[in-house]
Design a protein around this motif. Structure first.
Motif, mmCIF file in Angstrom:
data_model
loop_
_atom_site.group_PDB
_atom_site.id
_atom_site.type_symbol
_atom_site.label_atom_id
_atom_site.label_comp_id
_atom_site.label_asym_id
_atom_site.label_seq_id
_atom_site.Cartn_x
_atom_site.Cartn_y
_atom_site.Cartn_z
ATOM 1 N N PHE A 29 0.835 -1.199 0.000
ATOM 2 C CA PHE A 29 0.000 0.000 0.000
ATOM 3 C C PHE A 29 0.873 1.253 0.000
ATOM 4 O O PHE A 29 1.598 1.503 0.948
ATOM 5 C CB PHE A 29 -0.930 0.010 1.220
ATOM 6 C CG PHE A 29 -2.083 -0.931 1.084
ATOM 7 C CD1 PHE A 29 -3.260 -0.515 0.478
ATOM 8 C CD2 PHE A 29 -1.989 -2.232 1.533
ATOM 9 C CE1 PHE A 29 -4.328 -1.387 0.335
ATOM 10 C CE2 PHE A 29 -3.052 -3.116 1.398
ATOM 11 C CZ PHE A 29 -4.228 -2.690 0.798
ATOM 12 N N LEU A 30 0.770 2.037 -1.068
ATOM 13 C CA LEU A 30 1.439 3.327 -1.139
ATOM 14 C C LEU A 30 0.658 4.343 -0.317
ATOM 15 O O LEU A 30 1.213 5.292 0.216
ATOM 16 C CB LEU A 30 1.557 3.795 -2.595
ATOM 17 C CG LEU A 30 2.314 5.091 -2.825
ATOM 18 C CD1 LEU A 30 3.768 4.957 -2.389
ATOM 19 C CD2 LEU A 30 2.248 5.502 -4.291
ATOM 20 N N ALA A 31 -0.627 4.136 -0.205
ATOM 21 C CA ALA A 31 -1.547 4.961 0.578
ATOM 22 C C ALA A 31 -2.618 4.016 1.124
ATOM 23 O O ALA A 31 -2.738 2.881 0.654
ATOM 24 C CB ALA A 31 -2.164 6.035 -0.311
ATOM 25 N N ARG A 35 -3.342 0.364 -3.422
ATOM 26 C CA ARG A 35 -2.574 -0.882 -3.390
ATOM 27 C C ARG A 35 -1.864 -1.067 -4.723
ATOM 28 O O ARG A 35 -2.492 -1.066 -5.782
ATOM 29 C CB ARG A 35 -3.511 -2.048 -3.126
ATOM 30 C CG ARG A 35 -2.821 -3.368 -3.041
ATOM 31 C CD ARG A 35 -3.823 -4.451 -2.744
ATOM 32 N NE ARG A 35 -3.181 -5.739 -2.835
ATOM 33 C CZ ARG A 35 -3.768 -6.860 -2.555
ATOM 34 N NH1 ARG A 35 -5.031 -6.883 -2.174
ATOM 35 N NH2 ARG A 35 -3.125 -7.996 -2.660
ATOM 36 N N LEU A 36 -0.543 -1.225 -4.655
ATOM 37 C CA LEU A 36 0.268 -1.442 -5.856
ATOM 38 C C LEU A 36 0.684 -2.898 -5.954
ATOM 39 O O LEU A 36 1.085 -3.501 -4.961
ATOM 40 C CB LEU A 36 1.558 -0.624 -5.797
ATOM 41 C CG LEU A 36 1.489 0.880 -5.699
ATOM 42 C CD1 LEU A 36 2.895 1.450 -5.687
ATOM 43 C CD2 LEU A 36 0.692 1.452 -6.834
ATOM 44 N N ASP A 37 0.598 -3.455 -7.146
ATOM 45 C CA ASP A 37 1.254 -4.721 -7.417
ATOM 46 C C ASP A 37 2.691 -4.350 -7.754
ATOM 47 O O ASP A 37 2.944 -3.731 -8.788
ATOM 48 C CB ASP A 37 0.581 -5.454 -8.582
ATOM 49 C CG ASP A 37 -0.773 -6.006 -8.192
ATOM 50 O OD1 ASP A 37 -0.934 -6.432 -7.028
ATOM 51 O OD2 ASP A 37 -1.686 -5.995 -9.041
ATOM 52 N N VAL A 128 8.435 1.680 -15.963
ATOM 53 C CA VAL A 128 7.902 0.582 -15.157
ATOM 54 C C VAL A 128 6.891 1.121 -14.150
ATOM 55 O O VAL A 128 5.793 0.582 -13.991
ATOM 56 C CB VAL A 128 9.048 -0.176 -14.436
ATOM 57 C CG1 VAL A 128 8.503 -1.184 -13.440
ATOM 58 C CG2 VAL A 128 9.961 -0.850 -15.449
ATOM 59 N N MET A 129 7.257 2.197 -13.462
ATOM 60 C CA MET A 129 6.373 2.739 -12.425
ATOM 61 C C MET A 129 5.143 3.406 -13.019
ATOM 62 O O MET A 129 4.070 3.365 -12.431
ATOM 63 C CB MET A 129 7.131 3.697 -11.513
ATOM 64 C CG MET A 129 8.070 2.981 -10.569
ATOM 65 S SD MET A 129 7.393 1.461 -9.808
ATOM 66 C CE MET A 129 5.945 2.050 -8.962
ATOM 67 N N ARG A 130 5.272 3.994 -14.179
ATOM 68 C CA ARG A 130 4.102 4.607 -14.828
ATOM 69 C C ARG A 130 3.039 3.523 -15.090
ATOM 70 O O ARG A 130 1.860 3.701 -14.795
ATOM 71 C CB ARG A 130 4.530 5.294 -16.124
ATOM 72 C CG ARG A 130 3.496 6.242 -16.676
ATOM 73 C CD ARG A 130 4.037 7.059 -17.844
ATOM 74 N NE ARG A 130 5.119 7.950 -17.489
ATOM 75 C CZ ARG A 130 4.984 9.100 -16.834
ATOM 76 N NH1 ARG A 130 3.796 9.473 -16.413
ATOM 77 N NH2 ARG A 130 6.020 9.864 -16.577
ATOM 78 N N LYS A 131 3.484 2.371 -15.599
ATOM 79 C CA LYS A 131 2.578 1.251 -15.874
ATOM 80 C C LYS A 131 2.008 0.663 -14.576
ATOM 81 O O LYS A 131 0.808 0.400 -14.471
ATOM 82 C CB LYS A 131 3.332 0.174 -16.670
ATOM 83 C CG LYS A 131 2.474 -1.003 -17.095
ATOM 84 C CD LYS A 131 3.237 -1.930 -18.029
ATOM 85 C CE LYS A 131 4.141 -2.809 -17.216
ATOM 86 N NZ LYS A 131 4.813 -3.857 -17.991
ATOM 87 N N ALA A 135 -2.059 0.893 -13.418
ATOM 88 C CA ALA A 135 -2.863 -0.296 -13.102
ATOM 89 C C ALA A 135 -3.578 -0.148 -11.759
ATOM 90 O O ALA A 135 -4.622 -0.756 -11.532
ATOM 91 C CB ALA A 135 -1.987 -1.542 -13.099
ATOM 92 N N ALA A 136 -3.028 0.680 -10.862
ATOM 93 C CA ALA A 136 -3.636 0.913 -9.553
ATOM 94 C C ALA A 136 -4.548 2.139 -9.549
ATOM 95 O O ALA A 136 -5.106 2.486 -8.517
ATOM 96 C CB ALA A 136 -2.542 1.083 -8.507
ATOM 97 N N GLY A 137 -4.653 2.821 -10.710
ATOM 98 C CA GLY A 137 -5.502 4.007 -10.790
ATOM 99 C C GLY A 137 -4.806 5.281 -10.356
ATOM 100 O O GLY A 137 -5.459 6.243 -9.946
#
Length: 193
Positions: A29-31, A35-37, A128-131, A135-137
């Motif tokens: 969880f970044l926040a 939630r980030l994969d 990579v991080m942009r994608k 995906a997490a919105g």
């Protein structure tokens, strides 16, 4: 006498980390609601060995600790050490699992999973991080000296790279995780390329 020293050393080592969690899930969880994969370790594109000095601020409190970060195509290893030289956390992130060990000395405000998300956003390649964030919105904005993540129209994380590079493996950065309410100053020294 020698046997007593061995037992004492073993007790110190075993007592250093009290909570261990392992899961077959590589999300973090970044926040609270973001939630980030996590990207795969190999998506870093290279191996990195670095030592970081971190000064963290949360609700008027300051915490200082050292982090040893090892990134290879197979895994990411993060070891946190407090000012007394004691290990306060060990996180091992592989393609399909994350294992976290933390000691009672790790302030509850700093969760190893959130730190993994921060590390990915701060250091993995922009593409990579942009994608990953899309995906997490969430959205990623990058310029020569900063990175920013926004979700639902609100900034979640903002980083300023003091070395003037958005990939500073030697130098400093200041970042704020606005969602979790902490900010951290990081000084990084890469020990191997």
């Amino acid at each position: 006498m020698r046997l007593q020293k061995i037992w004492l050393a073993l007790a110190v080592i075993l007592g250093g980390c009290s909570a261990t969690a392992s899961r077959d899930d590589t999300s973090a969880f970044l926040a609270p609601h973001l939630r980030l994969d996590l990207p795969r370790p190999m998506e870093m594109g290279r191996s990195v060995e670095a030592v970081q000095m971190l000064t963290a601020h949360h609700q008027g409190k300051t915490y200082v600790f050292e982090a040893h970060l090892s990134i290879t195509p197979d895994r990411v290893l993060l070891v946190g050490i407090d000012g007394m030289g004691q290990r306060i956390m060990t996180v091992t992130w592989r393609d399909n699992s994350v294992t976290m060990e933390s000691s009672p000395q790790l302030p509850k405000e700093f969760q190893p999973g959130a730190m993994l998300a921060d590390i990915a956003v701060l250091y993995w390649p922009e593409s990579v991080m942009r994608k990953t964030l899309a995906a997490a919105g969430a959205d990623l904005v990058v310029d020569d000296k900063s990175r920013s993540v926004s979700a639902n129209g609100k900034e979640v994380l903002h980083a300023e790279y003091q070395s003037g590079s958005s990939q500073p493996w030697s130098g400093g950065l200041h970042y704020s995780n606005l969602a979790w309410g902490y900010d951290i100053d990081v000084v990084t020294v890469q020990v191997q390329q």
